[in-house]
Design a protein around this motif. Structure first.
Motif, PDB file in Angstrom:
ATOM      1  N   HIS A  87       0.819  -1.220   0.000  1.00 14.47           N
ATOM      2  CA  HIS A  87       0.000   0.000   0.000  1.00 14.47           C
ATOM      3  C   HIS A  87       0.848   1.263   0.000  1.00 14.47           C
ATOM      4  O   HIS A  87       0.323   2.365  -0.175  1.00 14.47           O
ATOM      5  CB  HIS A  87      -1.003  -0.009   1.168  1.00 14.47           C
ATOM      6  N   ASP A 227       3.483   1.450  19.641  1.00 14.62           N
ATOM      7  CA  ASP A 227       2.889   1.047  18.370  1.00 14.62           C
ATOM      8  C   ASP A 227       3.620   1.715  17.213  1.00 14.62           C
ATOM      9  O   ASP A 227       4.331   2.709  17.402  1.00 14.62           O
ATOM     10  CB  ASP A 227       1.412   1.493  18.373  1.00 14.62           C
ATOM     11  N   SER A 228       3.396   1.157  16.032  1.00 19.34           N
ATOM     12  CA  SER A 228       3.768   1.863  14.819  1.00 19.34           C
ATOM     13  C   SER A 228       2.624   2.808  14.488  1.00 19.34           C
ATOM     14  O   SER A 228       1.546   2.719  15.060  1.00 19.34           O
ATOM     15  CB  SER A 228       4.000   0.865  13.692  1.00 19.34           C
ATOM     16  N   CYS A 229       2.871   3.727  13.554  1.00 17.08           N
ATOM     17  CA  CYS A 229       1.816   4.681  13.206  1.00 17.08           C
ATOM     18  C   CYS A 229       1.994   5.089  11.745  1.00 17.08           C
ATOM     19  O   CYS A 229       2.845   4.538  11.034  1.00 17.08           O
ATOM     20  CB  CYS A 229       1.894   5.881  14.157  1.00 17.08           C
ATOM     21  N   GLN A 230       1.181   6.037  11.311  1.00 19.64           N
ATOM     22  CA  GLN A 230       1.216   6.440   9.914  1.00 19.64           C
ATOM     23  C   GLN A 230       2.629   6.827   9.481  1.00 19.64           C
ATOM     24  O   GLN A 230       3.342   7.476  10.238  1.00 19.64           O
ATOM     25  CB  GLN A 230       0.262   7.618   9.693  1.00 19.64           C
ATOM     26  N   SER A 231       2.997   6.418   8.265  1.00 15.25           N
ATOM     27  CA  SER A 231       4.318   6.637   7.661  1.00 15.25           C
ATOM     28  C   SER A 231       5.391   5.680   8.181  1.00 15.25           C
ATOM     29  O   SER A 231       6.506   5.697   7.697  1.00 15.25           O
ATOM     30  CB  SER A 231       4.821   8.075   7.814  1.00 15.25           C
ATOM     31  N   SER A 233       4.617   2.661   7.824  1.00 20.15           N
ATOM     32  CA  SER A 233       4.209   1.590   6.916  1.00 20.15           C
ATOM     33  C   SER A 233       5.364   1.063   6.077  1.00 20.15           C
ATOM     34  O   SER A 233       6.194   1.842   5.597  1.00 20.15           O
ATOM     35  CB  SER A 233       3.136   2.098   5.958  1.00 20.15           C
ATOM     36  N   VAL A 251       5.009  -3.375   8.651  1.00 20.26           N
ATOM     37  CA  VAL A 251       3.982  -2.442   9.142  1.00 20.26           C
ATOM     38  C   VAL A 251       2.912  -2.240   8.067  1.00 20.26           C
ATOM     39  O   VAL A 251       3.234  -1.879   6.932  1.00 20.26           O
ATOM     40  CB  VAL A 251       4.586  -1.064   9.513  1.00 20.26           C
ATOM     41  N   SER A 252       1.647  -2.500   8.442  1.00 19.18           N
ATOM     42  CA  SER A 252       0.599  -2.446   7.434  1.00 19.18           C
ATOM     43  C   SER A 252      -0.526  -1.461   7.777  1.00 19.18           C
ATOM     44  O   SER A 252      -0.739  -0.489   7.059  1.00 19.18           O
ATOM     45  CB  SER A 252       0.034  -3.853   7.222  1.00 19.18           C
ATOM     46  N   TRP A 253      -1.239  -1.689   8.852  1.00 18.13           N
ATOM     47  CA  TRP A 253      -2.356  -0.793   9.185  1.00 18.13           C
ATOM     48  C   TRP A 253      -2.730  -0.955  10.656  1.00 18.13           C
ATOM     49  O   TRP A 253      -2.061  -1.661  11.410  1.00 18.13           O
ATOM     50  CB  TRP A 253      -3.580  -1.042   8.286  1.00 18.13           C
ATOM     51  N   GLY A 254      -3.822  -0.316  11.034  1.00 14.85           N
ATOM     52  CA  GLY A 254      -4.298  -0.394  12.405  1.00 14.85           C
ATOM     53  C   GLY A 254      -5.356   0.659  12.605  1.00 14.85           C
ATOM     54  O   GLY A 254      -5.487   1.579  11.799  1.00 14.85           O
ATOM     55  N   SER A 256      -6.188   3.708  14.310  1.00 16.24           N
ATOM     56  CA  SER A 256      -5.406   4.747  14.962  1.00 16.24           C
ATOM     57  C   SER A 256      -4.049   4.169  15.402  1.00 16.24           C
ATOM     58  O   SER A 256      -3.548   3.239  14.755  1.00 16.24           O
ATOM     59  CB  SER A 256      -6.179   5.344  16.130  1.00 16.24           C
ATOM     60  N   CYS A 257      -3.462   4.683  16.443  1.00 10.79           N
ATOM     61  CA  CYS A 257      -2.159   4.199  16.899  1.00 10.79           C
ATOM     62  C   CYS A 257      -2.111   4.209  18.410  1.00 10.79           C
ATOM     63  O   CYS A 257      -2.611   5.147  19.047  1.00 10.79           O
ATOM     64  CB  CYS A 257      -1.029   5.090  16.378  1.00 10.79           C
ATOM     65  N   GLY A 264      -1.244  -2.763  16.464  1.00  8.23           N
ATOM     66  CA  GLY A 264      -0.837  -2.558  15.077  1.00  8.23           C
ATOM     67  C   GLY A 264      -0.957  -3.865  14.295  1.00  8.23           C
ATOM     68  O   GLY A 264      -0.756  -4.950  14.846  1.00  8.23           O
TER      69      GLY A 264
HETATM   70  C1  4AZ Z   1      -0.838   3.943   8.557  1.00  5.36           C
HETATM   71  O1  4AZ Z   1      -1.809   4.664   8.352  1.00  5.36           O
HETATM   72  C2  4AZ Z   1      -0.789   3.152   9.810  1.00  5.36           C
HETATM   73  N1  4AZ Z   1      -0.972   1.532  14.539  1.00  5.36           N
HETATM   74  C3  4AZ Z   1       0.300   2.343  10.072  1.00  5.36           C
HETATM   75  C4  4AZ Z   1       0.349   1.596  11.242  1.00  5.36           C
HETATM   76  C5  4AZ Z   1      -0.688   1.661  12.131  1.00  5.36           C
HETATM   77  C6  4AZ Z   1      -1.782   2.472  11.895  1.00  5.36           C
HETATM   78  C7  4AZ Z   1      -1.832   3.224  10.725  1.00  5.36           C
HETATM   79  C8  4AZ Z   1      -0.609   0.831  13.382  1.00  5.36           C
HETATM   80  O2  4AZ Z   1       0.070   3.892   7.761  1.00  5.36           O
END
Ligand code: 4AZ
Length: 284
Positions: A87, A227-231, A233, A251-254, A256-257, A264
């Motif tokens: 993604h 946690d991991s978070c946006q960017s 990824s 790292v893929s999605w979740g 929020s964080c 995550g």
């Molecule tokens: C993202 O939007 C994203 N908490 C990456 C990791 C996580 C949430 C969102 C995990 O790229």
């Protein structure tokens, strides 16, 4: 998504450097100890030089803005191959000219990035479903092999049968947000955080409550405020196994964080080993 940008001119860069507090309000100081600092990946702290030598940064060119920016992480899994999230790669027909891979740096540095010869998204990845559809992995073949050096090295992939029990403490790294919607502040040092593996069944149930499905090729890790978070990824989730680091997730999605009930979500590396090996071996 945007983490850092490469301005078109040196003048612009100087201007940006001299503007105080642009894009972040939390100064990065020395690590005050676990659990207290505001800088993150989320809940993390500054990584040391050479601690995660497989971490790479993906720089993308945005033609509408004529700008390069660091949008995603990735990992070097071979002298000439990077593993990242599907993604992270925009568009139906991504062009290699609009992507560069930064190797071996703690801070975003476009000038230390190398060109990509091939972009291969997993065939089961669905652009319209984004990360949540699963198969969120992509391979990037570098134009030329790199390393190894003190700062650049590849990460081992796990054996197919390897799985870590819930609670195993692993690490995730990246230049992503330190809280939802809050970018990593200058000087943008790579962040690391220890995250526990979460049991598949628990994670599945937690996400079902908000009508989201955890796929079999995904695994969960993280806890409240770790946690991991946006960017972040595309970046690696690594665990120590028999004295060496192995990459367990991407790292893929979740949701929020850093929420206690929503860890995550990571692409499960063992689910993609034949696909990864197939490409690396057939395209030397
Ligand atoms: C993202 O939007 C994203 N908490 C990456 C990791 C996580 C949430 C969102 C995990 O790229």
């Amino acid at each position: 998504m945007t983490r850092a940008e490469e301005p078109e001119t040196k003048m612009l860069w100087l201007l940006v450097l001299t503007l105080p507090c642009l894009g972040g309000s939390v100064p990065v100081t020395s690590d005050p100890g676990p659990g207290t600092e505001l800088v993150g990946i989320m809940g993390g702290h500054d990584a040391a030089d050479g601690a995660w030598p497989w971490q790479v940064g993906l720089w993308f060119f945005d033609p509408t803005r004529s700008k390069w920016s660091l949008e995603c992480g990735g990992s070097l899994i071979h002298p000439q191959w990077v593993l990242t999230a599907a993604h992270c790669i925009p568009g139906r027909n991504p062009v290699t000219q609009h992507l560069k891979v930064q190797l071996g740096g703690l801070r975003p540095s476009y000038s230390d990035s190398v060109q990509v010869a091939r972009i291969i998204r997993h065939p089961k990845f669905r652009l319209e479903k984004k990360a949540e559809g699963g198969a969120d992995v992509a391979l990037l073949k570098l134009e030329a092999p790199v390393g190894p050096s003190n700062l650049v090295r590849w990460i081992r992939l796990p054996p197919a049968s390897l799985s870590f029990p819930p609670g195993t403490r692993c690490w995730v790294t990246g230049w992503g947000d330190v809280a939802p919607g809050e970018p990593l502040p200058p000087p943008y040092n790579l962040q690391e955080v220890e995250v526990p593996i979460v049991a598949d069944e628990i994670c599945r149930q937690q996400y079902l409550r908000i009508d989201k499905v955890i796929q079999d090729d995904e695994l969960c890790a993280g806890s409240r405020e770790r946690d991991s978070c946006q960017s972040d990824s595309g970046g690696p989730l690594v665990c120590k196994w028999r004295g060496t680091w192995v990459q367990v997730g991407v790292v893929s999605w979740g949701e929020s964080c850093g929420l206690a009930d929503f860890p995550g979500v990571y692409a499960r590396v063992t689910s993609f080993l034949p696909w990864i090996r197939g490409h690396i071996h057939s395209s030397p």
